[in-house]
Design an enzyme around this catalytic site. Structure first.
Site, PDB file in Angstrom:
ATOM      1  N   ASP A 129       0.832  -1.191  -0.015  1.00 54.88           N
ATOM      2  CA  ASP A 129       0.062  -0.005  -0.185  1.00 54.88           C
ATOM      3  C   ASP A 129       0.923   1.131  -0.216  1.00 54.88           C
ATOM      4  OD1 ASP A 129       1.032  -0.439   2.688  1.00 54.88           O
ATOM      5  OD2 ASP A 129      -1.097  -0.654   3.554  1.00 54.88           O
ATOM      6  N   ASN A 141      -7.860  -2.367  14.000  1.00 51.89           N
ATOM      7  CA  ASN A 141      -9.198  -2.573  13.683  1.00 51.89           C
ATOM      8  C   ASN A 141      -9.319  -3.593  12.585  1.00 51.89           C
ATOM      9  OD1 ASN A 141      -8.227  -1.603  11.090  1.00 51.89           O
ATOM     10  ND2 ASN A 141      -9.541   0.251  11.004  1.00 51.89           N
ATOM     11  N   HIS A 175      -7.508  -4.235   9.929  1.00 52.62           N
ATOM     12  CA  HIS A 175      -7.058  -4.282   8.621  1.00 52.62           C
ATOM     13  C   HIS A 175      -5.832  -4.808   8.192  1.00 52.62           C
ATOM     14  CE1 HIS A 175      -5.025   0.158   9.373  1.00 52.62           C
ATOM     15  NE2 HIS A 175      -4.040  -0.779   8.980  1.00 52.62           N
ATOM     16  N   GLU A 184      -9.658  -1.625   4.659  1.00 52.97           N
ATOM     17  CA  GLU A 184     -10.405  -1.473   5.951  1.00 52.97           C
ATOM     18  C   GLU A 184     -11.593  -2.157   6.311  1.00 52.97           C
ATOM     19  OE1 GLU A 184      -9.031   0.337   7.940  1.00 52.97           O
ATOM     20  OE2 GLU A 184      -8.217   2.364   7.387  1.00 52.97           O
TER      21      GLU A 184
HETATM   22  C1  GLP Z   1      -0.784   0.506   8.553  1.00 55.16           C
HETATM   23  C2  GLP Z   1      -0.715  -0.026   7.183  1.00 55.16           C
HETATM   24  C3  GLP Z   1      -0.580  -1.617   7.357  1.00 55.16           C
HETATM   25  C4  GLP Z   1       0.052  -2.005   8.542  1.00 55.16           C
HETATM   26  C5  GLP Z   1      -0.805  -1.517  10.003  1.00 55.16           C
HETATM   27  C6  GLP Z   1      -0.439  -1.772  11.252  1.00 55.16           C
HETATM   28  O1  GLP Z   1      -1.767   1.559   8.461  1.00 55.16           O
HETATM   29  N1  GLP Z   1      -1.516   0.332   6.153  1.00 55.16           N
HETATM   30  O2  GLP Z   1       0.120  -2.366   6.288  1.00 55.16           O
HETATM   31  O3  GLP Z   1       0.187  -3.382   8.864  1.00 55.16           O
HETATM   32  O4  GLP Z   1      -1.211  -0.133   9.782  1.00 55.16           O
HETATM   33  O5  GLP Z   1       0.861  -0.952  11.509  1.00 55.16           O
HETATM   34  P1  GLP Z   1       1.648  -0.912  12.463  1.00 55.16           P
HETATM   35  O6  GLP Z   1       2.372  -2.249  12.363  1.00 55.16           O
HETATM   36  O7  GLP Z   1       2.438   0.243  12.627  1.00 55.16           O
HETATM   37  O8  GLP Z   1       0.923  -1.341  13.909  1.00 55.16           O
END
Ligand code: GLP
Length: 248
Positions: A67, A136, A138, A143
């Site tokens: 992403d 959440n 995702h 989402e």
């Molecule tokens: C982000 C990314 C995801 C990631 C998630 C968790 O917004 N788009 O790919 O896995 O949120 O992030 P983190 O590992 O910093 O908690």
């Protein structure tokens, strides 16, 4: 789903890195699906270290990232292209032309997303997909919704995601409101999935992804339908599962 329960973030990072390195050693021209965020950062540190020690080479590896924020240039310090360069690509021997991160500045998102999926198909899909998980539920930036989206697409970020990611920006208003995300089709098309999760704030998402109902309200729950998923998590992220008596 195979679950590795690790004592802390460093241990889970080392475990995740060893699984990725094992994939590369077994298949030097593998296609890695890569993720950003705090969860995989430690694994990338181990991989860079092992590359420098000569244990693993990325010279024939191809990568596709999950992403990117809409509107952020590749050199913006919060763009996911910048994250990948500074945490991995700039420190190993992967060829720049073998890396793909969605283009947050594309003027034609529809065409861009279709090309991104066509590129993933042309590679024969991903061999190992690394995933973090949002609080959440995702995955990538898929989402919670009332349906799963199969293709790469533009997403309106959930308010809770904007809140969670505002820690990286000067103000909450600076957080982009949209992103381009690989869809559930490419993620589920990966031959193996490696999900990493750390910390108490991920415990609910992990619980619902591993043993909740399979629903687009928790996108990670779709992974229950994938036949080769490895979850590497610390005790805090597994705490809801262990409290429910699930053996990990
Ligand atoms: C982000 C990314 C995801 C990631 C998630 C968790 O917004 N788009 O790919 O896995 O949120 O992030 P983190 O590992 O910093 O908690």
């Amino acid at each position: 789903m195979q679950i590795y329960r690790e004592k802390d973030y460093d241990a889970l990072s080392r475990r995740a890195a060893s699984i990725i390195a094992g994939e590369i050693i077994h298949n030097p021209a593998c296609v890695l699906g890569l993720a950003t965020g705090s969860s995989p950062e430690g694994a990338y540190r181990y991989l860079v270290d092992w590359y420098k020690k000569g244990f693993v080479s990325f010279k024939d590896v191809r990568s596709v990232n999950l992403d990117e924020y809409v509107g952020l240039a590749p050199d913006h310090d919060q763009s996911y292209r910048y994250f990948m360069q500074s945490n991995l690509f700039d420190h190993v021997d992967i060829l720049p032309e073998h890396t793909r991160v969605p283009d947050g500045l594309t003027r034609d998102p529809g065409a861009f997303c279709a090309e991104y999926d066509a590129y993933i198909r042309s590679l024969g899909y991903v061999d190992m997909q690394l995933l973090g998980i949002g609080r959440n539920g995702h995955i990538g930036f898929n989402e919670p919704d009332d349906h799963f989206v199969k293709e790469t697409h533009v997403v309106d970020l959930a308010e809770s995601t904007i809140d969670a990611n505002s820690r990286f920006f000067a103000t909450r208003d600076d957080v982009p409101k949209q992103a381009i995300s690989m869809g559930i089709g490419a993620i589920m098309g990966a031959k193996k999935v490696l999900l990493v999760a750390s910390g108490e704030e991920k415990a609910d998402a992990v619980y619902h992804s591993v043993c909740g109902s399979i629903t687009p309200k928790c996108p990670g729950s779709i992974l229950q339908l994938h036949k080769n998923v490895v979850l590497v998590a610390d005790e805090a992220a597994l705490s809801k599962l262990t409290a429910a008596g699930v053996e990990v």
